[in-house]
Design an enzyme around this catalytic site. Structure first.
Site, PDB file in Angstrom:
ATOM      1  N   GLU A 294       4.774  19.742  13.889  1.00 46.83           N
ATOM      2  CA  GLU A 294       4.578  19.743  12.429  1.00 46.83           C
ATOM      3  C   GLU A 294       3.985  21.077  11.991  1.00 46.83           C
ATOM      4  O   GLU A 294       3.080  21.605  12.653  1.00 46.83           O
ATOM      5  CB  GLU A 294       3.639  18.593  12.046  1.00 46.83           C
ATOM      6  CG  GLU A 294       3.260  18.526  10.585  1.00 46.83           C
ATOM      7  CD  GLU A 294       2.144  17.534  10.340  1.00 46.83           C
ATOM      8  OE1 GLU A 294       1.339  17.751   9.421  1.00 46.83           O
ATOM      9  OE2 GLU A 294       2.060  16.523  11.072  1.00 46.83           O
TER      10      GLU A 294
ATOM     11  N   SER B  38       2.253   9.739   6.240  1.00 49.33           N
ATOM     12  CA  SER B  38       1.012  10.324   6.747  1.00 49.33           C
ATOM     13  C   SER B  38      -0.202  10.033   5.875  1.00 49.33           C
ATOM     14  O   SER B  38      -0.135  10.023   4.649  1.00 49.33           O
ATOM     15  CB  SER B  38       1.164  11.842   6.874  1.00 49.33           C
ATOM     16  OG  SER B  38      -0.046  12.446   7.290  1.00 49.33           O
ATOM     17  N   HIS B  39      -1.302   9.830   6.562  1.00 49.00           N
ATOM     18  CA  HIS B  39      -2.638   9.758   5.959  1.00 49.00           C
ATOM     19  C   HIS B  39      -3.106  11.156   5.556  1.00 49.00           C
ATOM     20  O   HIS B  39      -2.379  12.132   5.676  1.00 49.00           O
ATOM     21  CB  HIS B  39      -3.614   9.155   6.977  1.00 49.00           C
ATOM     22  CG  HIS B  39      -3.766  10.015   8.210  1.00 49.00           C
ATOM     23  ND1 HIS B  39      -4.701   9.791   9.179  1.00 49.00           N
ATOM     24  CD2 HIS B  39      -3.084  11.112   8.650  1.00 49.00           C
ATOM     25  CE1 HIS B  39      -4.616  10.690  10.142  1.00 49.00           C
ATOM     26  NE2 HIS B  39      -3.630  11.507   9.833  1.00 49.00           N
ATOM     27  N   ARG B  40      -4.377  11.257   5.140  1.00 48.91           N
ATOM     28  CA  ARG B  40      -5.061  12.537   4.952  1.00 48.91           C
ATOM     29  C   ARG B  40      -6.318  12.538   5.811  1.00 48.91           C
ATOM     30  O   ARG B  40      -6.795  11.490   6.251  1.00 48.91           O
ATOM     31  CB  ARG B  40      -5.451  12.778   3.487  1.00 48.91           C
ATOM     32  CG  ARG B  40      -4.319  12.779   2.488  1.00 48.91           C
ATOM     33  CD  ARG B  40      -3.162  13.709   2.831  1.00 48.91           C
ATOM     34  NE  ARG B  40      -3.512  15.116   2.988  1.00 48.91           N
ATOM     35  CZ  ARG B  40      -3.266  16.067   2.074  1.00 48.91           C
ATOM     36  NH1 ARG B  40      -2.674  15.748   0.926  1.00 48.91           N
ATOM     37  NH2 ARG B  40      -3.556  17.322   2.305  1.00 48.91           N
ATOM     38  N   SER B  41      -6.872  13.713   6.035  1.00 46.65           N
ATOM     39  CA  SER B  41      -8.076  13.798   6.873  1.00 46.65           C
ATOM     40  C   SER B  41      -9.270  13.113   6.213  1.00 46.65           C
ATOM     41  O   SER B  41     -10.129  12.553   6.888  1.00 46.65           O
ATOM     42  CB  SER B  41      -8.401  15.257   7.190  1.00 46.65           C
ATOM     43  OG  SER B  41      -8.491  16.022   6.010  1.00 46.65           O
TER      44      SER B  41
ATOM     45  N   LYS C 296       3.104  12.444   2.092  1.00 49.55           N
ATOM     46  CA  LYS C 296       1.727  12.157   1.682  1.00 49.55           C
ATOM     47  C   LYS C 296       1.736  11.919   0.168  1.00 49.55           C
ATOM     48  O   LYS C 296       1.876  12.884  -0.599  1.00 49.55           O
ATOM     49  CB  LYS C 296       0.812  13.336   2.008  1.00 49.55           C
ATOM     50  CG  LYS C 296       0.673  13.656   3.486  1.00 49.55           C
ATOM     51  CD  LYS C 296      -0.137  14.928   3.682  1.00 49.55           C
ATOM     52  CE  LYS C 296      -0.406  15.226   5.146  1.00 49.55           C
ATOM     53  NZ  LYS C 296      -1.102  16.536   5.337  1.00 49.55           N
TER      54      LYS C 296
ATOM     55  N   LYS D 297       1.844   8.614  10.836  1.00 51.19           N
ATOM     56  CA  LYS D 297       0.752   9.440  11.348  1.00 51.19           C
ATOM     57  C   LYS D 297      -0.502   9.006  10.603  1.00 51.19           C
ATOM     58  O   LYS D 297      -0.635   9.271   9.409  1.00 51.19           O
ATOM     59  CB  LYS D 297       1.078  10.915  11.089  1.00 51.19           C
ATOM     60  CG  LYS D 297      -0.010  11.895  11.486  1.00 51.19           C
ATOM     61  CD  LYS D 297       0.428  13.296  11.108  1.00 51.19           C
ATOM     62  CE  LYS D 297      -0.723  14.266  11.264  1.00 51.19           C
ATOM     63  NZ  LYS D 297      -0.354  15.617  10.830  1.00 51.19           N
TER      64      LYS D 297
ATOM     65  N   GLN E  18      -4.248  22.476  15.114  1.00 52.74           N
ATOM     66  CA  GLN E  18      -5.082  21.470  14.443  1.00 52.74           C
ATOM     67  C   GLN E  18      -5.038  20.080  15.076  1.00 52.74           C
ATOM     68  O   GLN E  18      -6.053  19.397  15.126  1.00 52.74           O
ATOM     69  CB  GLN E  18      -4.649  21.361  12.978  1.00 52.74           C
ATOM     70  CG  GLN E  18      -5.544  20.493  12.112  1.00 52.74           C
ATOM     71  CD  GLN E  18      -5.303  20.771  10.649  1.00 52.74           C
ATOM     72  OE1 GLN E  18      -5.853  21.719  10.092  1.00 52.74           O
ATOM     73  NE2 GLN E  18      -4.477  19.962  10.017  1.00 52.74           N
ATOM     74  N   GLU E  19      -3.870  19.638  15.551  1.00 46.21           N
ATOM     75  CA  GLU E  19      -3.758  18.268  16.043  1.00 46.21           C
ATOM     76  C   GLU E  19      -2.858  18.189  17.267  1.00 46.21           C
ATOM     77  O   GLU E  19      -1.797  18.811  17.307  1.00 46.21           O
ATOM     78  CB  GLU E  19      -3.173  17.340  14.964  1.00 46.21           C
ATOM     79  CG  GLU E  19      -3.979  17.270  13.692  1.00 46.21           C
ATOM     80  CD  GLU E  19      -3.272  16.453  12.622  1.00 46.21           C
ATOM     81  OE1 GLU E  19      -2.266  15.784  12.924  1.00 46.21           O
ATOM     82  OE2 GLU E  19      -3.733  16.475  11.464  1.00 46.21           O
TER      83      GLU E  19
ATOM     84  N   ASP F  61       5.260  19.876   6.354  1.00 44.92           N
ATOM     85  CA  ASP F  61       4.188  19.281   5.547  1.00 44.92           C
ATOM     86  C   ASP F  61       3.827  20.236   4.421  1.00 44.92           C
ATOM     87  O   ASP F  61       4.286  20.098   3.289  1.00 44.92           O
ATOM     88  CB  ASP F  61       2.980  18.972   6.421  1.00 44.92           C
ATOM     89  CG  ASP F  61       1.772  18.473   5.621  1.00 44.92           C
ATOM     90  OD1 ASP F  61       1.948  18.041   4.453  1.00 44.92           O
ATOM     91  OD2 ASP F  61       0.640  18.502   6.151  1.00 44.92           O
TER      92      ASP F  61
ATOM     93  N   GLU G 123     -10.207  12.826  11.986  1.00 45.57           N
ATOM     94  CA  GLU G 123      -9.189  11.787  12.077  1.00 45.57           C
ATOM     95  C   GLU G 123      -9.366  10.890  13.288  1.00 45.57           C
ATOM     96  O   GLU G 123      -8.452  10.172  13.691  1.00 45.57           O
ATOM     97  CB  GLU G 123      -7.796  12.424  12.048  1.00 45.57           C
ATOM     98  CG  GLU G 123      -7.565  13.152  10.725  1.00 45.57           C
ATOM     99  CD  GLU G 123      -6.209  13.825  10.635  1.00 45.57           C
ATOM    100  OE1 GLU G 123      -5.448  13.778  11.623  1.00 45.57           O
ATOM    101  OE2 GLU G 123      -5.910  14.384   9.567  1.00 45.57           O
TER     102      GLU G 123
ATOM    103  N   ASP H 192       0.476  19.348  15.646  1.00 39.46           N
ATOM    104  CA  ASP H 192       0.468  19.946  14.309  1.00 39.46           C
ATOM    105  C   ASP H 192      -0.362  21.217  14.381  1.00 39.46           C
ATOM    106  O   ASP H 192      -1.584  21.167  14.242  1.00 39.46           O
ATOM    107  CB  ASP H 192      -0.116  18.969  13.288  1.00 39.46           C
ATOM    108  CG  ASP H 192      -0.312  19.601  11.906  1.00 39.46           C
ATOM    109  OD1 ASP H 192       0.233  20.696  11.674  1.00 39.46           O
ATOM    110  OD2 ASP H 192      -1.004  18.994  11.066  1.00 39.46           O
TER     111      ASP H 192
ATOM    112  N   HIS I  72      -9.877  20.717  11.346  1.00 38.07           N
ATOM    113  CA  HIS I  72     -10.372  19.350  11.482  1.00 38.07           C
ATOM    114  C   HIS I  72     -11.519  19.209  12.471  1.00 38.07           C
ATOM    115  O   HIS I  72     -12.004  18.104  12.700  1.00 38.07           O
ATOM    116  CB  HIS I  72      -9.229  18.419  11.897  1.00 38.07           C
ATOM    117  CG  HIS I  72      -8.259  18.147  10.793  1.00 38.07           C
ATOM    118  ND1 HIS I  72      -7.151  17.367  10.960  1.00 38.07           N
ATOM    119  CD2 HIS I  72      -8.249  18.556   9.500  1.00 38.07           C
ATOM    120  CE1 HIS I  72      -6.478  17.303   9.821  1.00 38.07           C
ATOM    121  NE2 HIS I  72      -7.124  18.034   8.927  1.00 38.07           N
TER     122      HIS I  72
ATOM    123  N   SER J  19      -6.851  20.365   5.082  1.00 33.40           N
ATOM    124  CA  SER J  19      -5.834  21.401   5.241  1.00 33.40           C
ATOM    125  C   SER J  19      -4.730  21.095   4.239  1.00 33.40           C
ATOM    126  O   SER J  19      -3.874  20.246   4.470  1.00 33.40           O
ATOM    127  CB  SER J  19      -5.284  21.363   6.679  1.00 33.40           C
ATOM    128  OG  SER J  19      -4.177  22.203   6.820  1.00 33.40           O
TER     129      SER J  19
END
Length: 425
Positions: A290, A369-372, A342, A393, A165-166, A317, A207, A244, A157, A44
Site C-alpha cells: 500500500e 480501512s480504519h484510521r489510526s 476510508k 484493514k 509504517q505498517e 491510499d 493500531e 504499507d 504510527h 498519516s
C-alpha cells in the site's frame, strides 16, 4: 410525515482511540428509532482528503476539539434534514454536499457530514429491522473479508526507527473468517513472545501492533516469518504478508528522492525503491503493498505498477483518498491495481459507495480501512461485507477499538451462516 422521516439530528464530542476529541452524530426518526455513528481520524493523511474540522484552540485538547463541527450539525445540518426520508441515503448525502458547498467539505467539516451520513444509514437499517450490512449491500452481500492485520508499526504510527509504517499478516489461507482470526491472533501472540526473547520492545503503536526497535523492512519481515512458524503455520501457505510503507511520509519533493530519515538516512530515487520492493517480494510471501510511492509521485507510481502490478496487489491510499476523481486519474494513467477505502477521506457514505463501484467496474481491488485514530464503532465491518470487498484493514489483534470490528465480523459470519463466504480476491 412518514414513519421513516427524520425527527431530530444532533452531535456530541467524544474521544477516539488516541484520547483526542472526535464527533459522534445521532439521528432519531418520527417513529422513535434512534442510532448514532462515530467518526475516526487519521495521522498519516493525504493532502487531498476532505477536511476534518477542528477548533484550533491550543488551550483545549491541544487545539483538537471538534466543537465547531458539533455546532454545524446542531445549527445547520439538523434543520436541513428534519422531515427528510432516512431511507433515501443519496438524497440525504446530496443535501449535505449542497449545504457545505465546497470541494473538500471545509465549510461543514467532513467529520460533521460523515457522522450524520453514517448515522442516517444505521437508523434506517434499524427501523427496517435488518442488519446494517444487508441494508447497505442487499441480499448479495455475503463475502467476509480477509483481515490485513497490522502487527508491526513504524513510520508515523510509532517511535520505532522504522521508515515503513505498517507490516501486516494476512491469513488468506484460512478456510473461514473465524479461523482467519484464530490464525492471526495466534501469530500475534507468538510474535510477542519472540520479541521478548530478543529483548525487543512489546509496546503497542496506534493500531495495536508492536513497535519494536527495528531498523529495516527486511528485519521486520524476517521476524514475521519466524512468528508465523512459531504459531504452527507456513508463510506463503496459511499466512501471507503485506506492508504499507506510507511513502509520502519519507518522500523529499525537492529532490524527488525517498529519504529513510528514521533509520539509516539512505536516499533512493523511485527506481531504486521499486527494486527494493521487488527484492522483498522475492524473499518473502509479500502479496500487497500500500502507498508504495508518494501521493504526488505519479511517475513513481507508474513505474511501480509496471514492475510489480502483475504479481502484487498495489493499493492506493493517499494517491486516491477514496475520491472517484483521483481514482479515474489513476485508472487512466495505469497507477495501482487496488484502492483503500476510508469513508472519512471523502465525507459521505454515498460518495464512498460511488468510489467502490468505480473501482470494481474498473477491475481494481477494494480494501476497506480504519484510521489510526479509531473508535469502538463497528460500521466499517458492515461496510466491508456490504461491498463484498473481500479485504479489510482494521488493525492488530489488540486494542478494543480494533477488536470491535473483528468481533462484529464474527457476528456477521454467524448471521450469514451457510450463505457466508470467506474472501479470496
Amino acid at each position: 410525515m412518514g414513519r421513516f422521516s427524520i425527527h431530530r439530528v444532533w452531535a456530541r464530542q467524544v474521544l477516539d482511540s488516541r484520547g483526542n476529541p472526535t464527533l459522534e452524530a445521532e439521528v432519531v426518526l418520527e417513529e422513535g428509532t434512534r442510532s448514532r455513528a462515530m467518526v475516526p481520524s487519521g495521522a498519516s493523511t493525504g493532502v487531498n482528503e476532505a477536511l476534518e474540522l477542528r477548533d484550533g484552540n491550543k488551550a483545549r485538547y491541544g487545539g483538537k476539539e471538534v466543537g465547531k463541527a458539533v455546532q454545524n450539525v446542531q445549527k445547520r445540518i439538523a434543520p436541513c434534514l428534519q422531515g427528510q426520508n432516512a431511507l433515501d441515503q443519496q438524497e440525504i448525502d446530496r443535501l449535505l454536499r449542497e449545504l457545505d458547498g465546497t470541494e473538500n467539505k471545509s465549510n461543514l467539516g467532513a467529520n460533521a457530514m460523515l457522522g450524520v451520513s453514517l448515522a442516517v444509514a444505521r437508523v434506517a437499517a434499524a427501523a427496517l429491522g435488518i442488519p446494517l450490512y444487508r441494508y447497505l449491500g442487499g441480499t448479495g452481500s455475503a463475502l467476509l473479508p480477509v483481515p490485513f492485520a497490522n502487527v508491526l508499526n513504524g513510520g508515523a504510527h510509532s517511535d520505532a526507527p522504522l521508515d515503513f509504517q505498517e507490516f501486516m499478516i494476512v491469513p488468506r489461507g484460512a478456510p473461514t473468517f473465524s479461523e482467519a482470526i484464530r490464525f492471526g491472533a495466534e501469530t500475534f501472540h507468538a510474535l510477542r513472545v519472540l520479541l521478548r526473547e530478543r529483548n525487543l520492545g512489546t509496546g503497542l503503536g496506534d493500531e495495536g501492533g508492536f513497535a519494536p526497535n527495528l531498523s529495516s523492512a527486511d528485519e521486520a519481515l524476517e521476524l514475521l516469518c519466524t512468528a508465523v512458524e512459531r504459531a504452527g503455520y507456513t508463510p506463503g501457505k496459511e499466512i501471507f504478508f503485506a506492508m504499507d510503507p506510507a511513502a509520502s511520509e519519507f518522500f523529499d519533493q525537492s529532490s524527488e528522492a525517498y529519504v529513510f530519515r528514521k533509520s539509516d538516512q539512505r536516499r533512493m530515487p523511485a527506481v531504486h525503491l521499486v527494486e527494493y520492493y521487488k527484492e522483498l517480494c522475492g524473499r518473502f510471501p509479500l502479496i500487497s503493498i500500500e502507498d508504495g510511492a508518494a501521493e504526488n509521485d505519479w511517475e513513481g507510481w507508474r513505474l511501480l505498477t509496471r514492475e510489480l502490478g502483475a504479481s502484487v496487489q498495489l493499493v492506493g491510499d493517499d494517491v486516491f483518498v477514496t475520491n472517484p476523481e483521483f481514482l479515474r486519474k489513476g485508472i487512466a494513467q495505469g497507477v495501482a491495481n487496488s484502492i483503500l477505502i476510508k469513508p472519512n477521506q471523502i465525507g459521505t457514505l454515498s460518495e464512498t459507495l460511488e468510489t467502490v463501484d468505480l473501482a470494481k467496474r474498473s477491475g481494481y481491488g477494494v480494501m476497506l480501512s480504519h484510521r489510526s485514530g479509531e473508535t469502538e464503532d463497528p460500521f466499517l465491518a458492515h461496510l466491508a461485507v456490504a461491498c463484498n470487498a473481500g479485504q479489510i484493514k482494521t488493525g492488530s489483534f489488540a486494542r478494543s477499538d480494533r477488536i470491535a470490528k473483528y468481533n462484529e465480523l464474527l457476528r456477521i459470519e454467524e448471521d450469514l451462516g451457510k450463505n457466508g463466504r470467506y474472501g479470496h480476491w
